[in-house]
Each structure stands twice: as structure tokens, then as C-alpha cells.
Scaffold this active site. Structure first.
Site, mmCIF file in Angstrom:
data_model
loop_
_atom_site.group_PDB
_atom_site.id
_atom_site.type_symbol
_atom_site.label_atom_id
_atom_site.label_comp_id
_atom_site.label_asym_id
_atom_site.label_seq_id
_atom_site.Cartn_x
_atom_site.Cartn_y
_atom_site.Cartn_z
ATOM 1 N N SER A 12 0.945 -1.095 0.015
ATOM 2 C CA SER A 12 -0.058 0.003 0.078
ATOM 3 C C SER A 12 0.802 1.251 -0.060
ATOM 4 C CB SER A 12 -0.876 0.100 1.328
ATOM 5 O OG SER A 12 -1.554 1.438 1.326
ATOM 6 N N HIS B 270 -1.097 -0.998 -4.238
ATOM 7 C CA HIS B 270 -2.515 -0.490 -3.765
ATOM 8 C C HIS B 270 -2.480 0.656 -3.461
ATOM 9 C CE1 HIS B 270 -6.173 -1.671 -1.387
ATOM 10 N NE2 HIS B 270 -5.560 -0.848 -0.451
ATOM 11 N N ASP C 194 -4.477 3.951 -1.635
ATOM 12 C CA ASP C 194 -5.615 4.224 -0.811
ATOM 13 C C ASP C 194 -6.199 5.645 -1.030
ATOM 14 O OD1 ASP C 194 -5.929 1.693 0.888
ATOM 15 O OD2 ASP C 194 -3.959 2.142 1.307
ATOM 16 N N MET D 295 -8.703 8.426 -0.029
ATOM 17 C CA MET D 295 -9.840 8.766 1.159
ATOM 18 C C MET D 295 -10.105 10.159 1.068
ATOM 19 S SD MET D 295 -7.609 7.035 4.327
ATOM 20 C CE MET D 295 -6.562 5.433 4.121
ATOM 21 N N HIS E 263 -8.141 1.588 -4.195
ATOM 22 C CA HIS E 263 -9.117 1.520 -3.256
ATOM 23 C C HIS E 263 -9.686 2.845 -2.816
ATOM 24 C CE1 HIS E 263 -9.432 -0.061 1.173
ATOM 25 N NE2 HIS E 263 -10.905 0.098 0.635
ATOM 26 N N MET F 281 -12.262 4.685 -0.670
ATOM 27 C CA MET F 281 -12.667 4.963 0.695
ATOM 28 C C MET F 281 -13.407 6.229 0.450
ATOM 29 S SD MET F 281 -9.937 3.168 2.775
ATOM 30 C CE MET F 281 -8.579 3.370 1.537
ATOM 31 N N MET G 114 -11.954 -5.936 4.617
ATOM 32 C CA MET G 114 -10.733 -4.894 5.478
ATOM 33 C C MET G 114 -10.715 -5.667 6.924
ATOM 34 S SD MET G 114 -10.108 -2.306 3.678
ATOM 35 C CE MET G 114 -9.485 -1.490 5.203
ATOM 36 N N ASP H 276 -7.138 -6.396 3.617
ATOM 37 C CA ASP H 276 -6.144 -5.069 3.715
ATOM 38 C C ASP H 276 -6.321 -4.737 5.291
ATOM 39 O OD1 ASP H 276 -5.184 -2.718 3.285
ATOM 40 O OD2 ASP H 276 -7.022 -2.032 2.020
HETATM 41 C C1 DX5 Z 1 -6.532 1.408 5.442
HETATM 42 C C2 DX5 Z 1 -6.134 1.116 4.271
HETATM 43 C C3 DX5 Z 1 -5.098 0.241 3.982
HETATM 44 C C4 DX5 Z 1 -3.699 0.393 4.809
HETATM 45 C C5 DX5 Z 1 -3.102 -0.751 4.895
HETATM 46 O O1 DX5 Z 1 -7.671 2.332 5.621
HETATM 47 O O2 DX5 Z 1 -6.975 0.724 3.053
HETATM 48 O O3 DX5 Z 1 -4.688 -0.256 2.686
HETATM 49 O O4 DX5 Z 1 -2.970 1.516 4.286
HETATM 50 O O5 DX5 Z 1 -1.691 -0.476 5.741
HETATM 51 P P1 DX5 Z 1 -1.369 -1.378 6.884
HETATM 52 O O6 DX5 Z 1 -0.674 -2.468 6.231
HETATM 53 O O7 DX5 Z 1 -0.070 -0.527 7.650
HETATM 54 O O8 DX5 Z 1 -2.378 -1.506 7.851
HETATM 55 ZN ZN ZN Z 2 -6.490 -0.119 1.446
#
Ligand code: DX5
Ligand code: ZN
Length: 216
Positions: free
Chosen positions: A8, A33, A35, A37, A66, A68, A139, A172
Site C-alpha cells: 500500500s 495498492h 488508498d 480517502m 481502493h 474509501m 478490510m 487489507d
Molecule cells: C486502511 C487502508 C490500508 C492500509 C494498509 O484504511 O485501506 O490499505 O493503508 O496499511 P497497513 O498494512 O499499515 O495496515
Molecule cells: Zn486499502
């Protein structure tokens, strides 16, 4: 099923994104990956399509985005145009009707669709949409931040899903060498990991440690 490792990028050094991408590619990562947000669906804000566009130019790794975010249908096309190979939306943020529209447009663009669910969301919630998606992202932390602790209750969810779903299952959040075998045994075949991989002295060794079969 082949085990795929997806570092990630959230845990990378964003001042040298190109180098970080090179580093994980050379270390044997299968996907990257990303993320996204929005400060609404989750209490944090990260990156958007502009950064994905430049990541696309900087790497040949599969871009696993991903989302979110609330109202993902509004933004999916922007992430497709930016060069995403896989786009995941959360079941908590879409109606089945919206997901059908998203599925159609991703298919047209040859982009894979994933559905994700929070630790507190029951597996039953995604059952009606399993026919629409290419993979499921389970998750194992509450989304919002990297570096949180793995929630062990999700292992059962992975097992129950594997019994009824033959395609890719990604997990994840909080993945490390201690729990990797557990989630693989349960049926996950894509392991997302941020802090464990980017926090390691030897990234290649960290990726291998997640991939390798551990005999107990
Ligand atoms: C959480 C994210 C994950 C996160 C994973 O909100 O969707 O992808 O970045 O990071 P680690 O492996 O540090 O939990
Ligand atoms: Zn993620």
C-alpha cells in the site's frame, strides 16, 4: 491460487513516489495498492486521480485503487482515465443499482471491479453483488489509516466467503509476517500491506515473507 502481494503506497515516502514504486517492483510486488480517502467515509484525506495519473506514468505495476469515498460512482471514471487497472468501492457507500452502473462502465474500460466491506459489515451485505464483481477486498482494520492492528475476527469472514466465491479475495489492514499464513489458509490470495512492507529494512525480504508458505 497464486498469492499476490500488494504494497500500500500510503506508507511510502510521497516526496519520492517514483523511487518507491521502483523499489517495490524490484522487490517482487505484484500490484500497487492505492488508498483514496475523502475525509467523509473515513476520517482522513489522502490522494486523488492526479496522483494516480503520475503513478501510472512511473510504473508498469498493476494499479489497485481502493476508494474509501462517498458517492464513488461520481469519481470512478476519473480513476479509470488516470490509468487504474482495478477499482474497489465499499458496499457501505453504494446501492446495488449504482454498483451495476459502475460495473458496466469498468467492464467497458477493461478495469476490474472489487467490492470491499468494513470489519463491522456482515458478509451477507455483499452476497447480492458477488456476481457483479471481479474480486472482494476484506478490510481487516477500520479504514482510514495505515499502521493499525489486524482484527482477527475477519479470518472467519474470509473462510465463509471462500466457501462461496471462487475469484480473488484480498485482505487489507494490519497484515504482517505473523498473520499472513492465517489469512492465506482462510482463503485470501491477495495480501495488501503498507507499514509492514515500507517499514521494513529489506523490502524484498518483507514481500517474500508474506508470500512464502509457512509450515507450522
Ligand atoms: C486502511 C487502508 C490500508 C492500509 C494498509 O484504511 O485501506 O490499505 O493503508 O496499511 P497497513 O498494512 O499499515 O495496515
Ligand atoms: Zn486499502
Amino acid at each position: 491460487m497464486k498469492i499476490k502481494i500488494a504494497p500500500s503506497i500510503l506508507s511510502a515516502d510521497f516526496s519520492k513516489l517514483g523511487l518507491e514504486l521502483k523499489k517495490i517492483k524490484q522487490a517482487g510486488a505484484d500490484l500497487v495498492h492505492v488508498d483514496v480517502m475523502d475525509g467523509h467515509f473515513v476520517p482522513n484525506i489522502t490522494i486523488g486521480p492526479v496522483v494516480v495519473k503520475y503513478m501510472r506514468q512511473a510504473t508498469t505495476l498493476v494499479l489497485d485503487v481502493h476508494l474509501m469515498i462517498e458517492h464513488p460512482a461520481k469519481y470512478v471514471q476519473a480513476f479509470v482515465d488516470a490509468g487504474s487497472d482495478m477499482v474497489t468501492v465499499h458496499i457501505e457507500t453504494v446501492s446495488i443499482k449504482e454498483l451495476r452502473v459502475i460495473a458496466k462502465s469498468l467492464k467497458k474500460n477493461k478495469v476490474k471491479l472489487g467490492i470491499s466491506l468494513n470489519p463491522a459489515t456482515a458478509l451477507d451485505k455483499i452476497k447480492p453483488v458477488l456476481g457483479l464483481v471481479d474480486f472482494v477486498l476484506i478490510m481487516s482494520v477500520n479504514p482510514g489509516f495505515g499502521g493499525q492492528a489486524f482484527i482477527p475476527q475477519v479470518v472467519n469472514k474470509i473462510k465463509q466467503l471462500r466457501a462461496i466465491f471462487a475469484k480473488d479475495i484480498a485482505v487489507d489492514g494490519g497484515i504482517n509476517q505473523q498473520n499472513a499464513q492465517l489469512v492465506k489458509d482462510a482463503g485470501a490470495n491477495i495480501l495488501v500491506a503498507g507499514s509492514y512492507i515500507f517499514g521494513a529494512k529489506d523490502v524484498k525480504q518483507a514481500i517474500n515473507s508474506l508470500r512464502q508458505e509457512r509450515h507450522r
